[in-house]
Design a protein around this motif. Structure first.
Motif, PDB file in Angstrom:
ATOM      1  N   GLY A  12       7.655  -2.274   2.797  1.00 58.48           N
ATOM      2  CA  GLY A  12       6.671  -2.009   3.839  1.00 58.48           C
ATOM      3  C   GLY A  12       6.811  -0.617   4.408  1.00 58.48           C
ATOM      4  N   ARG A  13       6.845  -0.498   5.735  1.00 59.05           N
ATOM      5  CA  ARG A  13       6.839   0.804   6.391  1.00 59.05           C
ATOM      6  C   ARG A  13       8.225   1.276   6.811  1.00 59.05           C
ATOM      7  N   ARG A  14       9.228   0.447   6.661  1.00 56.22           N
ATOM      8  CA  ARG A  14      10.578   0.819   7.101  1.00 56.22           C
ATOM      9  C   ARG A  14      11.307   1.524   5.963  1.00 56.22           C
ATOM     10  N   ILE A  15      10.985   2.777   5.760  1.00 55.63           N
ATOM     11  CA  ILE A  15      11.572   3.569   4.680  1.00 55.63           C
ATOM     12  C   ILE A  15      12.449   4.644   5.318  1.00 55.63           C
ATOM     13  N   PRO A  16      13.758   4.607   5.055  1.00 52.44           N
ATOM     14  CA  PRO A  16      14.662   5.551   5.706  1.00 52.44           C
ATOM     15  C   PRO A  16      14.685   6.941   5.078  1.00 52.44           C
ATOM     16  N   ILE A  19      11.788  11.967   1.425  1.00 54.79           N
ATOM     17  CA  ILE A  19      11.177  12.288   0.134  1.00 54.79           C
ATOM     18  C   ILE A  19      11.455  11.127  -0.826  1.00 54.79           C
ATOM     19  N   LEU A  20      10.406  10.664  -1.488  1.00 56.33           N
ATOM     20  CA  LEU A  20      10.505   9.523  -2.401  1.00 56.33           C
ATOM     21  C   LEU A  20       9.960   9.899  -3.761  1.00 56.33           C
ATOM     22  N   HIS A  21      10.484   9.257  -4.791  1.00 58.94           N
ATOM     23  CA  HIS A  21       9.864   9.340  -6.116  1.00 58.94           C
ATOM     24  C   HIS A  21       9.044   8.066  -6.248  1.00 58.94           C
ATOM     25  N   VAL A  22       7.744   8.207  -6.435  1.00 60.55           N
ATOM     26  CA  VAL A  22       6.841   7.049  -6.416  1.00 60.55           C
ATOM     27  C   VAL A  22       6.309   6.765  -7.817  1.00 60.55           C
ATOM     28  N   ILE A  23       6.287   5.478  -8.159  1.00 61.67           N
ATOM     29  CA  ILE A  23       5.722   4.999  -9.420  1.00 61.67           C
ATOM     30  C   ILE A  23       4.566   4.078  -9.062  1.00 61.67           C
ATOM     31  N   ASN A  24       3.427   4.233  -9.744  1.00 63.54           N
ATOM     32  CA  ASN A  24       2.284   3.371  -9.420  1.00 63.54           C
ATOM     33  C   ASN A  24       2.461   1.985 -10.046  1.00 63.54           C
ATOM     34  N   GLU A  37       2.863  10.492   2.783  1.00 62.74           N
ATOM     35  CA  GLU A  37       1.889  10.438   1.680  1.00 62.74           C
ATOM     36  C   GLU A  37       1.978   9.100   0.957  1.00 62.74           C
ATOM     37  N   ALA A  38       3.202   8.643   0.730  1.00 60.31           N
ATOM     38  CA  ALA A  38       3.401   7.371   0.035  1.00 60.31           C
ATOM     39  C   ALA A  38       2.824   6.209   0.842  1.00 60.31           C
ATOM     40  N   LEU A  39       3.017   6.245   2.158  1.00 62.59           N
ATOM     41  CA  LEU A  39       2.465   5.182   3.010  1.00 62.59           C
ATOM     42  C   LEU A  39       0.941   5.213   3.016  1.00 62.59           C
ATOM     43  N   LYS A  40       0.362   6.428   3.010  1.00 61.66           N
ATOM     44  CA  LYS A  40      -1.095   6.548   2.971  1.00 61.66           C
ATOM     45  C   LYS A  40      -1.633   5.972   1.652  1.00 61.66           C
ATOM     46  N   LEU A  41      -0.969   6.299   0.557  1.00 64.85           N
ATOM     47  CA  LEU A  41      -1.344   5.781  -0.759  1.00 64.85           C
ATOM     48  C   LEU A  41      -1.240   4.254  -0.788  1.00 64.85           C
ATOM     49  N   MET A  42      -0.184   3.734  -0.185  1.00 65.79           N
ATOM     50  CA  MET A  42       0.030   2.295  -0.118  1.00 65.79           C
ATOM     51  C   MET A  42      -1.129   1.618   0.624  1.00 65.79           C
ATOM     52  N   VAL A  60      13.840   5.896  -5.808  1.00 66.83           N
ATOM     53  CA  VAL A  60      12.640   5.524  -6.563  1.00 66.83           C
ATOM     54  C   VAL A  60      11.991   4.306  -5.908  1.00 66.83           C
ATOM     55  N   TYR A  61      10.716   4.458  -5.588  1.00 67.97           N
ATOM     56  CA  TYR A  61       9.915   3.367  -5.035  1.00 67.97           C
ATOM     57  C   TYR A  61       8.747   3.107  -5.972  1.00 67.97           C
ATOM     58  N   ARG A  62       8.300   1.854  -5.989  1.00 68.36           N
ATOM     59  CA  ARG A  62       7.156   1.508  -6.826  1.00 68.36           C
ATOM     60  C   ARG A  62       6.090   0.831  -5.979  1.00 68.36           C
ATOM     61  N   LEU A  63       4.844   1.193  -6.224  1.00 65.23           N
ATOM     62  CA  LEU A  63       3.717   0.523  -5.581  1.00 65.23           C
ATOM     63  C   LEU A  63       3.438  -0.758  -6.362  1.00 65.23           C
ATOM     64  N   MET A  64       3.454  -1.898  -5.680  1.00 60.45           N
ATOM     65  CA  MET A  64       3.258  -3.177  -6.363  1.00 60.45           C
ATOM     66  C   MET A  64       2.330  -4.076  -5.562  1.00 60.45           C
ATOM     67  N   THR A  65       1.658  -4.960  -6.284  1.00 61.73           N
ATOM     68  CA  THR A  65       0.860  -5.993  -5.630  1.00 61.73           C
ATOM     69  C   THR A  65       1.799  -7.134  -5.255  1.00 61.73           C
ATOM     70  N   GLY A  66       1.321  -8.012  -4.401  1.00 65.40           N
ATOM     71  CA  GLY A  66       2.124  -9.180  -4.021  1.00 65.40           C
ATOM     72  C   GLY A  66       2.480 -10.025  -5.236  1.00 65.40           C
ATOM     73  N   GLN A  67       1.561 -10.161  -6.179  1.00 69.65           N
ATOM     74  CA  GLN A  67       1.799 -10.944  -7.395  1.00 69.65           C
ATOM     75  C   GLN A  67       2.909 -10.311  -8.239  1.00 69.65           C
ATOM     76  N   GLN A  68       2.877  -8.994  -8.385  1.00 67.39           N
ATOM     77  CA  GLN A  68       3.908  -8.297  -9.162  1.00 67.39           C
ATOM     78  C   GLN A  68       5.282  -8.484  -8.522  1.00 67.39           C
ATOM     79  N   ILE A  69       5.335  -8.410  -7.196  1.00 67.08           N
ATOM     80  CA  ILE A  69       6.595  -8.590  -6.482  1.00 67.08           C
ATOM     81  C   ILE A  69       7.132  -9.993  -6.731  1.00 67.08           C
ATOM     82  N   HIS A  70       6.250 -10.986  -6.626  1.00 70.23           N
ATOM     83  CA  HIS A  70       6.656 -12.380  -6.840  1.00 70.23           C
ATOM     84  C   HIS A  70       7.187 -12.583  -8.255  1.00 70.23           C
TER      85      HIS A  70
END
Length: 129
Positions: A12-16, A19-24, A37-42, A60-70
């Motif tokens: 979520g929004r609690r990112i310490p 700078i992040l490396h983001v994967i879609n 920027e990553a939060l805006k994209l999210m 490294v962070y990845r953007l995921m849907t709820g289904q992908q996370i599950h």
């Protein structure tokens, strides 16, 4: 200070980190970007940011849907269940819910002995008919 062992799940929004490396969600790298920027994209794509690896620079962070996370959580749980630790002995004990008092005491003593020997103990109780 970030947690040393973050559980896999929605961050979520609690990112310490700043700078992040983001994967879609398709697995393609979007490169390094600022946390804002990553939060805006999210928010734009209605996805969640999930921490994959924090021991690298930048994390490294990845953007995921709820289904992908599950699905990923199910995969990790299954993998953890199937990977037996070498040298760990697992004992299993099964008995009925209508067990006699003396039998229960005997089995309880057996379980205590196994635990003293550092065995993993699995107890199954079957419902009496």
């Amino acid at each position: 200070e970030p947690k040393s062992k973050a559980a896999f799940g929605s961050v979520g929004r609690r990112i310490p980190y700043r700078i992040l490396h983001v994967i879609n969600q398709d697995g393609k790298s979007l490169g390094n970007m600022h946390r804002a920027e990553a939060l805006k994209l999210m928010d734009q794509h209605d996805l969640k940011l999930v921490l994959l690896r924090e021991n690298v620079e930048p994390p490294v962070y990845r953007l995921m849907t709820g289904q992908q996370i599950h699905e990923e959580q199910l995969k990790r749980a299954e993998k953890k269940k199937t990977s037996a630790k070498p040298g760990v002995v697992q004992k299993e004990l099964s008995f009925s819910s209508a067990i006699a008092k003396n039998d229960l005491e005997t089995k309880t003593k057996q379980i205590a002995q196994w635990i003293d020997k550092k065995y993993h103990v699995k107890v199954t109780i079957r419902q009496a008919k």
